[in-house]
Design a protein around this motif. Structure first.
Motif, PDB file in Angstrom:
ATOM      1  N   ARG A 232       1.029  -1.375  -0.751  1.00 15.70           N
ATOM      2  CA  ARG A 232      -0.038  -0.128   0.164  1.00 15.70           C
ATOM      3  C   ARG A 232       1.130   1.096   0.233  1.00 15.70           C
ATOM      4  NH1 ARG A 232      -1.917   2.582   4.758  1.00 15.70           N
ATOM      5  NH2 ARG A 232      -3.367   4.360   4.156  1.00 15.70           N
ATOM      6  N   ARG A 233       1.884   0.819   0.639  1.00 15.02           N
ATOM      7  CA  ARG A 233       2.703   1.855   0.555  1.00 15.02           C
ATOM      8  C   ARG A 233       3.741   2.787  -0.381  1.00 15.02           C
ATOM      9  NH1 ARG A 233       3.119   0.346   5.971  1.00 15.02           N
ATOM     10  NH2 ARG A 233       5.183  -1.137   5.481  1.00 15.02           N
ATOM     11  N   HIS A 234       3.471   1.112  -1.573  1.00 12.69           N
ATOM     12  CA  HIS A 234       4.331   1.801  -2.573  1.00 12.69           C
ATOM     13  C   HIS A 234       3.613   2.131  -3.616  1.00 12.69           C
ATOM     14  CE1 HIS A 234       7.898   0.415   0.006  1.00 12.69           C
ATOM     15  NE2 HIS A 234       8.522   1.537  -1.493  1.00 12.69           N
ATOM     16  N   ASN A 235       2.316   2.331  -3.342  1.00  7.20           N
ATOM     17  CA  ASN A 235       1.318   2.194  -3.987  1.00  7.20           C
ATOM     18  C   ASN A 235       0.909   0.776  -5.084  1.00  7.20           C
ATOM     19  OD1 ASN A 235      -0.154   4.649  -3.320  1.00  7.20           O
ATOM     20  ND2 ASN A 235       1.952   5.523  -4.295  1.00  7.20           N
ATOM     21  N   MET A 236       1.316  -0.484  -4.628  1.00  9.09           N
ATOM     22  CA  MET A 236       1.092  -1.436  -6.006  1.00  9.09           C
ATOM     23  C   MET A 236      -0.740  -1.058  -5.735  1.00  9.09           C
ATOM     24  SD  MET A 236       3.525  -3.478  -3.955  1.00  9.09           S
ATOM     25  CE  MET A 236       3.267  -5.212  -5.330  1.00  9.09           C
ATOM     26  N   PRO A 237      -1.419  -2.207  -7.189  1.00  8.56           N
ATOM     27  CA  PRO A 237      -2.862  -2.424  -6.953  1.00  8.56           C
ATOM     28  C   PRO A 237      -2.860  -3.441  -6.137  1.00  8.56           C
ATOM     29  CG  PRO A 237      -1.245  -3.149  -9.052  1.00  8.56           C
ATOM     30  CD  PRO A 237      -0.274  -2.667  -7.495  1.00  8.56           C
ATOM     31  N   VAL A 238      -4.159  -2.754  -5.164  1.00  8.44           N
ATOM     32  CA  VAL A 238      -4.314  -4.252  -4.340  1.00  8.44           C
ATOM     33  C   VAL A 238      -5.329  -4.145  -3.748  1.00  8.44           C
ATOM     34  CG1 VAL A 238      -4.273  -4.489  -1.939  1.00  8.44           C
ATOM     35  CG2 VAL A 238      -1.714  -3.587  -3.149  1.00  8.44           C
ATOM     36  N   ARG A 239      -6.122  -4.793  -4.470  1.00 11.89           N
ATOM     37  CA  ARG A 239      -7.483  -4.992  -4.306  1.00 11.89           C
ATOM     38  C   ARG A 239      -8.308  -5.212  -3.066  1.00 11.89           C
ATOM     39  NH1 ARG A 239      -9.238  -6.643  -9.863  1.00 11.89           N
ATOM     40  NH2 ARG A 239      -7.918  -8.656  -9.562  1.00 11.89           N
ATOM     41  N   TYR A 240      -9.141  -5.184  -2.502  1.00 13.02           N
ATOM     42  CA  TYR A 240     -10.190  -5.020  -1.230  1.00 13.02           C
ATOM     43  C   TYR A 240     -10.720  -6.564  -1.057  1.00 13.02           C
ATOM     44  CZ  TYR A 240     -12.969  -5.447   3.311  1.00 13.02           C
ATOM     45  OH  TYR A 240     -13.890  -5.915   4.230  1.00 13.02           O
ATOM     46  N   GLY A 241     -11.573  -6.268  -2.483  1.00 11.39           N
ATOM     47  CA  GLY A 241     -12.372  -7.450  -2.639  1.00 11.39           C
ATOM     48  C   GLY A 241     -11.391  -8.893  -3.433  1.00 11.39           C
TER      49      GLY A 241
ATOM     50  N   VAL B 176     -10.165 -14.674   1.713  1.00 11.23           N
ATOM     51  CA  VAL B 176     -10.696 -15.722   3.313  1.00 11.23           C
ATOM     52  C   VAL B 176     -11.898 -16.452   2.891  1.00 11.23           C
ATOM     53  CG1 VAL B 176     -11.603 -14.144   4.917  1.00 11.23           C
ATOM     54  CG2 VAL B 176      -9.807 -13.352   4.448  1.00 11.23           C
ATOM     55  N   ALA B 177     -12.613 -16.231   1.641  1.00 11.54           N
ATOM     56  CA  ALA B 177     -13.630 -16.692   1.402  1.00 11.54           C
ATOM     57  C   ALA B 177     -13.154 -18.252   1.606  1.00 11.54           C
ATOM     58  CB  ALA B 177     -15.125 -16.597   1.065  1.00 11.54           C
ATOM     59  N   GLU B 178     -12.394 -18.221   0.153  1.00  3.68           N
ATOM     60  CA  GLU B 178     -11.328 -19.584   0.060  1.00  3.68           C
ATOM     61  C   GLU B 178     -11.293 -20.233   0.942  1.00  3.68           C
ATOM     62  OE1 GLU B 178      -9.267 -20.020  -3.961  1.00  3.68           O
ATOM     63  OE2 GLU B 178     -10.606 -17.439  -4.862  1.00  3.68           O
ATOM     64  N   LEU B 179     -10.127 -20.094   1.697  1.00  2.00           N
ATOM     65  CA  LEU B 179      -9.594 -21.002   2.887  1.00  2.00           C
ATOM     66  C   LEU B 179     -10.758 -21.337   3.476  1.00  2.00           C
ATOM     67  CD1 LEU B 179      -7.487 -20.971   4.791  1.00  2.00           C
ATOM     68  CD2 LEU B 179      -7.518 -18.822   5.598  1.00  2.00           C
ATOM     69  N   HIS B 180     -12.021 -20.064   4.206  1.00  2.30           N
ATOM     70  CA  HIS B 180     -12.502 -21.063   4.872  1.00  2.30           C
ATOM     71  C   HIS B 180     -13.274 -22.571   4.562  1.00  2.30           C
ATOM     72  CE1 HIS B 180     -13.449 -16.854   7.184  1.00  2.30           C
ATOM     73  NE2 HIS B 180     -12.393 -17.493   7.259  1.00  2.30           N
ATOM     74  N   ARG B 181     -13.929 -22.371   2.908  1.00  2.00           N
ATOM     75  CA  ARG B 181     -13.974 -22.986   2.342  1.00  2.00           C
ATOM     76  C   ARG B 181     -13.304 -24.525   2.894  1.00  2.00           C
ATOM     77  NH1 ARG B 181     -16.356 -19.240  -1.651  1.00  2.00           N
ATOM     78  NH2 ARG B 181     -14.265 -19.842  -3.229  1.00  2.00           N
ATOM     79  N   PHE B 182     -11.518 -24.430   2.432  1.00  3.45           N
ATOM     80  CA  PHE B 182     -11.274 -25.443   3.374  1.00  3.45           C
ATOM     81  C   PHE B 182     -11.683 -26.730   5.030  1.00  3.45           C
ATOM     82  CE2 PHE B 182      -8.440 -23.814   0.177  1.00  3.45           C
ATOM     83  CZ  PHE B 182      -8.782 -25.198  -0.802  1.00  3.45           C
TER      84      PHE B 182
ATOM     85  N   ILE C  23     -13.801 -12.507   9.309  1.00  4.06           N
ATOM     86  CA  ILE C  23     -14.234 -11.742   7.868  1.00  4.06           C
ATOM     87  C   ILE C  23     -14.049 -10.012   8.779  1.00  4.06           C
ATOM     88  CG2 ILE C  23     -16.704 -10.681   6.812  1.00  4.06           C
ATOM     89  CD1 ILE C  23     -17.110 -13.745   7.222  1.00  4.06           C
ATOM     90  N   ALA C  24     -14.763  -9.946  10.282  1.00  2.35           N
ATOM     91  CA  ALA C  24     -14.042  -9.206  10.440  1.00  2.35           C
ATOM     92  C   ALA C  24     -12.922  -8.111  11.200  1.00  2.35           C
ATOM     93  CB  ALA C  24     -14.986  -9.517  12.220  1.00  2.35           C
ATOM     94  N   GLY C  25     -11.372  -9.579  10.979  1.00  6.84           N
ATOM     95  CA  GLY C  25     -10.455  -8.997  10.829  1.00  6.84           C
ATOM     96  C   GLY C  25      -9.929  -8.402   9.288  1.00  6.84           C
ATOM     97  N   THR C  26     -11.096  -8.504   8.337  1.00  4.68           N
ATOM     98  CA  THR C  26     -10.552  -7.887   6.909  1.00  4.68           C
ATOM     99  C   THR C  26     -11.729  -6.329   7.033  1.00  4.68           C
ATOM    100  OG1 THR C  26     -13.049  -8.789   6.328  1.00  4.68           O
ATOM    101  CG2 THR C  26     -10.980 -10.172   5.873  1.00  4.68           C
ATOM    102  N   PHE C  27     -12.730  -6.198   7.740  1.00  4.93           N
ATOM    103  CA  PHE C  27     -12.345  -4.626   7.971  1.00  4.93           C
ATOM    104  C   PHE C  27     -11.472  -3.815   7.781  1.00  4.93           C
ATOM    105  CE2 PHE C  27     -16.872  -6.390   9.292  1.00  4.93           C
ATOM    106  CZ  PHE C  27     -16.856  -7.152   7.836  1.00  4.93           C
ATOM    107  N   LYS C  28     -10.410  -4.536   8.632  1.00  2.00           N
ATOM    108  CA  LYS C  28      -9.216  -2.855   9.532  1.00  2.00           C
ATOM    109  C   LYS C  28      -8.406  -2.212   7.478  1.00  2.00           C
ATOM    110  CE  LYS C  28      -7.236  -6.039  11.349  1.00  2.00           C
ATOM    111  NZ  LYS C  28      -7.091  -7.718  11.323  1.00  2.00           N
ATOM    112  N   PHE C  29      -8.532  -3.798   6.626  1.00  2.00           N
ATOM    113  CA  PHE C  29      -8.263  -3.080   5.633  1.00  2.00           C
ATOM    114  C   PHE C  29      -9.109  -1.938   4.428  1.00  2.00           C
ATOM    115  CE2 PHE C  29      -6.965  -7.695   6.639  1.00  2.00           C
ATOM    116  CZ  PHE C  29      -5.935  -7.298   6.995  1.00  2.00           C
ATOM    117  N   LYS C  30     -10.332  -2.140   4.764  1.00  2.00           N
ATOM    118  CA  LYS C  30     -11.304  -1.435   4.016  1.00  2.00           C
ATOM    119  C   LYS C  30     -11.222   0.155   3.714  1.00  2.00           C
ATOM    120  CE  LYS C  30     -15.955  -1.112   3.058  1.00  2.00           C
ATOM    121  NZ  LYS C  30     -17.324  -1.180   3.492  1.00  2.00           N
TER     122      LYS C  30
END
Length: 264
Positions: free
Chosen positions: A147-156, A162-168, A217-224
């Motif tokens: 993020r500090r280097h303005n790399m393209p990172v998408r919250y989605g 994380v949703a894929e991880l939960h399917r395991f 899921i709540a843990g991802t909100f810090k990034f939003k």
């Protein structure tokens, strides 16, 4: 970025040193190492330093040094002809915390094995004695550095990962800026599964998964907000609020268990 390089000639292995390596003890042969003070490179498993293949067998890159409570040495090294990362808890061998250190090694290794072939985790590459294991090296930087280097990172993308991880039937339980790596191509990789939890469907522990999924899921909100500039919705605010039982567990760990473990 500054480097501190210590180079020593390789000495032939004695019979004793070969035996020690077989039972998981630290190598007796001095190995050249490189330590970097770059903030991104010192995050576990991440480095922005290109490692040239011809020199890989002769030098290690230290990413993290053990020292905190049950903190491991994390090093880029070579194993079985490839560049890997070794997570090493040998500092705790022979101490009262040795059983817990071995448990953490086996726990994280099992999680990586369960997720073998999934592109969002390092691959498990084998054990190094009872207190260390190898995993694939991820070339990239942590999410905060990206993020500090303005790399393209998408919250989605984080939400989908994380949703894929939960399917395991696995929850991570420690989502933070330094535990998500971003490769140069933008692909994200989760690291540090020492706190992860797995419960197969139908098992006695599986009902806990719903609560832990919600916490992930709540843990991802810090990034939003920082990645999108958007505030949390009322529903997200409610999900983010930690339940009372979790607050009590954190308080007990911080004010009761942790101080006693540090005293030994």
């Amino acid at each position: 970025m500054t480097f501190h390089c210590s180079l020593s000639p390789r000495a032939p292995l004695s019979d004793k040193s070969v035996s020690d390596q077989g039972n998981g003890a630290p190598r007796s042969v001095s190995q050249p190492t490189i330590t970097t003070t770059d903030a991104a490179a010192n995050e576990p498993w991440a480095t922005a330093i290109p490692i040239s293949q011809p020199h890989a067998p002769h030098q290690d890159v230290i990413l993290q040094s053990a020292g905190g409570l049950l903190k491991a040495d994390v090093t880029i090294t070579s194993h079985a002809g490839e560049i890997v990362v070794r997570k090493d808890y040998r500092l705790w061998q022979g101490t009262a915390l040795a059983p817990l250190a071995r448990y953490l090694v086996n726990r994280e290794a099992r999680m990586l094995e369960r997720l073998g072939g999934w592109s969002h985790t390092p691959d498990f590459k084998g054990f190094d004695g009872r207190y260390a294991f190898y995993m694939s090296h991820i070339e990239g930087v942590d999410l905060g550095e990206a993020r500090r280097h303005n790399m393209p990172v998408r919250y989605g993308d984080i939400q989908r990962m994380v949703a894929e991880l939960h399917r395991f039937h696995i929850t991570h339980n420690d989502l933070r800026w330094t535990n998500i790596l971003v490769r140069p191509d933008g692909h994200m990789v989760l690291i540090d599964f020492a706190s992860a939890f797995h419960a197969a469907p139908g098992s006695l522990l599986h009902p806990i998964m719903n609560r832990l999924r919600r916490t992930d899921i709540a843990g991802t909100f810090k990034f939003k907000r920082k990645l999108t500039g958007r505030a949390l919705t009322p529903t997200e605010q409610r999900l983010k609020a930690a339940p009372r039982w979790l607050l009590l567990m954190r308080k007990g760990w911080k004010h009761y268990l942790l101080p006693r473990l540090k005293k030994g």
